[in-house]
Design a protein around this motif. Structure first.
Motif, PDB file in Angstrom:
ATOM      1  N   UNK A 255       0.835  -1.201   0.000  1.00 36.35           N
ATOM      2  CA  UNK A 255       0.000   0.000   0.000  1.00 36.35           C
ATOM      3  C   UNK A 255       0.877   1.261   0.000  1.00 36.35           C
ATOM      4  N   UNK A 256       1.887   1.248   0.853  1.00 32.92           N
ATOM      5  CA  UNK A 256       2.785   2.410   0.938  1.00 32.92           C
ATOM      6  C   UNK A 256       3.494   2.646  -0.384  1.00 32.92           C
ATOM      7  N   UNK A 257       4.075   1.571  -0.928  1.00 33.60           N
ATOM      8  CA  UNK A 257       4.828   1.707  -2.175  1.00 33.60           C
ATOM      9  C   UNK A 257       3.931   2.200  -3.303  1.00 33.60           C
ATOM     10  N   UNK A 258       2.690   1.766  -3.313  1.00 31.26           N
ATOM     11  CA  UNK A 258       1.758   2.198  -4.357  1.00 31.26           C
ATOM     12  C   UNK A 258       1.386   3.670  -4.210  1.00 31.26           C
ATOM     13  N   UNK A 259       1.393   4.174  -2.986  1.00 30.96           N
ATOM     14  CA  UNK A 259       0.996   5.557  -2.749  1.00 30.96           C
ATOM     15  C   UNK A 259       2.119   6.559  -3.030  1.00 30.96           C
ATOM     16  N   UNK A 260       3.372   6.101  -2.963  1.00 28.66           N
ATOM     17  CA  UNK A 260       4.515   7.010  -3.082  1.00 28.66           C
ATOM     18  C   UNK A 260       5.021   7.019  -4.524  1.00 28.66           C
ATOM     19  N   UNK A 261       5.104   8.170  -5.161  1.00 27.86           N
ATOM     20  CA  UNK A 261       5.590   8.225  -6.548  1.00 27.86           C
ATOM     21  C   UNK A 261       7.002   7.635  -6.679  1.00 27.86           C
ATOM     22  N   UNK A 262       7.137   6.654  -7.566  1.00 24.55           N
ATOM     23  CA  UNK A 262       8.443   6.085  -7.868  1.00 24.55           C
ATOM     24  C   UNK A 262       9.048   5.211  -6.786  1.00 24.55           C
ATOM     25  N   UNK A 263       8.265   4.846  -5.772  1.00 24.00           N
ATOM     26  CA  UNK A 263       8.812   4.041  -4.672  1.00 24.00           C
ATOM     27  C   UNK A 263       9.147   2.631  -5.134  1.00 24.00           C
ATOM     28  N   UNK A 264      10.173   2.052  -4.507  1.00 20.65           N
ATOM     29  CA  UNK A 264      10.551   0.666  -4.748  1.00 20.65           C
ATOM     30  C   UNK A 264      10.144  -0.173  -3.548  1.00 20.65           C
ATOM     31  N   UNK A 265       9.939  -1.456  -3.783  1.00 24.51           N
ATOM     32  CA  UNK A 265       9.493  -2.365  -2.722  1.00 24.51           C
ATOM     33  C   UNK A 265      10.396  -3.577  -2.666  1.00 24.51           C
ATOM     34  N   UNK A 266      10.898  -3.867  -1.477  1.00 22.28           N
ATOM     35  CA  UNK A 266      11.656  -5.092  -1.214  1.00 22.28           C
ATOM     36  C   UNK A 266      10.897  -5.910  -0.190  1.00 22.28           C
ATOM     37  N   UNK A 267      10.518  -7.132  -0.558  1.00 19.26           N
ATOM     38  CA  UNK A 267       9.905  -8.067   0.384  1.00 19.26           C
ATOM     39  C   UNK A 267      10.932  -9.157   0.672  1.00 19.26           C
TER      40      UNK A 267
END
Length: 304
Positions: A255-267
Motif C-alpha cells: 500500500x505504501x509503495x503504491x501511494x509514493x511516486x516512484x517508490x521501490x518495494x523489497x519483500x
C-alpha cells in the motif's frame, strides 16, 4: 568496501532542560540516520551502522527519550511523534549533518514520514523498514478489530500499574532461553534465521524501560496517519517488508509503495519483524544499490 570506519563518536545532545539524548556517529560520506522501533534501543541498527560506516557512509544511531542510554523524559506520558521529530533534528544538528537518508524500523518508519513532512529539505531518501504509515496497532496479526481492544487493555494496565508491568517484563529478562524459544515457536521471529544473541539485551532493556514511556509512543503510532503525505513525497523511497512479518504485514508495505511516486518495494522472503538482522546480506545489497542508483545519483544530478 571493507575498510575500517574513519571515526566513531559517541555524543549526547540536550533536547530539553535536563534531558539529553545519546547517539553514535561513525564513518564519513553521505549520511544514513537510523530510527528505532518503539521500546527498542539500537538492536536492529548497530551492526548495520558499523558495516555501512566501513562502506563509505556516515551512519548515526540514537536512542529516544527514556530508551537505552538517553535520559528519561520529564514526564513519562509526554512523548509524541512530533517531539521525536524535533529530537531527531537536534541530533542531526549536533552531529553536523545537513541532510540524510532516513532508515526507520517499525515505529521509525512513521517517524521518517513525519520528519519529512516538517523538514523535507533535510531528507535525501526514505527507507521505511518493517513499518507502516498509519494506525500501527490495527495491522497486528491482521486483527483490526481485536488488536485495538487488546492494546487498550494493555495500555490501561501499564499506565495504572507501571511497577507491576516492569516486574513482569523483568521475569522475561531472567529467562532469556525460554523467551527465545517462545518467540521462535510463535514465529514472531524466524525460527532458524533469527540470530540468538539479540534477544537477551532487548529483554534487559524492556525490563528497565518505563512502560508509560513505551505506551506513550505506542499510542502515538496508533493514532498516526500519513496517508495524505505519501503521494507528495519527492525523494527516493525504498519500502522494506518481511514476507512473514505479523506486526506490519507485506500488504501494508505494498500500500505504501503504491501511494509514493516512484517508490521501490523489497519483500524479504520468510522475513519476520526482525528481517533485517535475519538476512542482513540481502538487506545490505539491496539498500546499497538503492543508495547508489537513486539517492546518490539524484544528489549528483542536482549538483551537475
Amino acid at each position: 568496501m571493507g575498510r575500517e570506519a574513519e571515526e566513531v563518536r559517541e555524543e549526547r545532545v540536550e533536547v530539553a532542560p535536563g534531558v539529553r539524548l545519546w547517539y553514535r556517529a561513525a564513518g564519513s560520506g553521505p549520511a544514513i540516520v537510523c530510527q528505532n522501533g518503539v521500546g527498542v534501543t539500537i538492536t536492529f541498527w548497530e551492526e548495520f551502522a558499523e558495516r555501512f560506516a566501513r562502506h563509505g557512509y556516515t551512519t548515526v544511531i540514537w536512542d529516544y527519550r527514556g530508551h537505552g542510554r538517553s535520559d528519561e523524559p520529564r514526564e513519562p506520558n509526554e512523548l509524541t511523534l512530533d517531539i521525536c521529530v524535533e529530537d531527531l533534528a537536534k541530533v542531526l544538528d549536533h552531529a553536523g549533518i545537513e541532510k540524510a537518508c532516513l532508515l526507520g524500523h517499525s515505529m521509525g518508519a512513521q517517524l521518517g514520514w513525519e520528519f519529512y513532512r516538517k523538514h523535507p529539505e533535510r531528507v535525501t531518501g526514505l527507507v521505511p523498514t518493517l513499518g507502516t504509515y498509519r494506525n500501527a496497532v490495527s495491522s497486528f496479526y491482521d486483527m483490526p478489530r481485536i488488536a485495538p481492544k487488546v492494546f487498550a487493555s494493555a495500555s490501561y494496565v501499564a499506565n495504572s500499574f507501571p511497577q507491576f508491568v516492569k516486574k513482569l517484563t523483568g521475569l522475561a529478562a531472567w529467562q532469556p532461553a525460554l523467551s527465545d524459544l517462545v518467540v521462535r515457536k510463535l514465529e514472531i521471529v524466524h525460527p532458524t534465521l533469527s540470530p540468538k544473541g539479540w534477544l537477551p539485551p532487548y529483554l534487559e532493556h524492556m525490563a528497565k524501560l518505563d512502560p508509560r514511556v513505551f505506551f506513550a509512543l505506542a499510542v502515538a503510532i496508533k493514532d498516526h496517519d500519513a496517508s495524505d503525505l505519501l503521494p507528495r513525497i519527492g525523494v527516493p523511497t525504498l519500502v522494506v517488508a518481511g514476507e512473514r512479518d505479523f506486526f506490519c504485514p507485506p500488504r501494508v508495505a505494498k500500500e505504501m509503495a503504491d501511494l509514493i511516486p516512484g517508490a521501490e518495494l523489497l519483500v524479504i522472503p520468510g522475513g519476520s519483524h526482525a528481517a533485517t538482522i535475519e538476512q542482513p546480506d540481502l538487506f545490505d545489497l539491496r539498500l546499497e544499490r538503492f543508495l547508489e542508483e537513486r539517492v546518490l545519483a539524484r544528489k549528483q544530478a542536482e549538483h551537475a
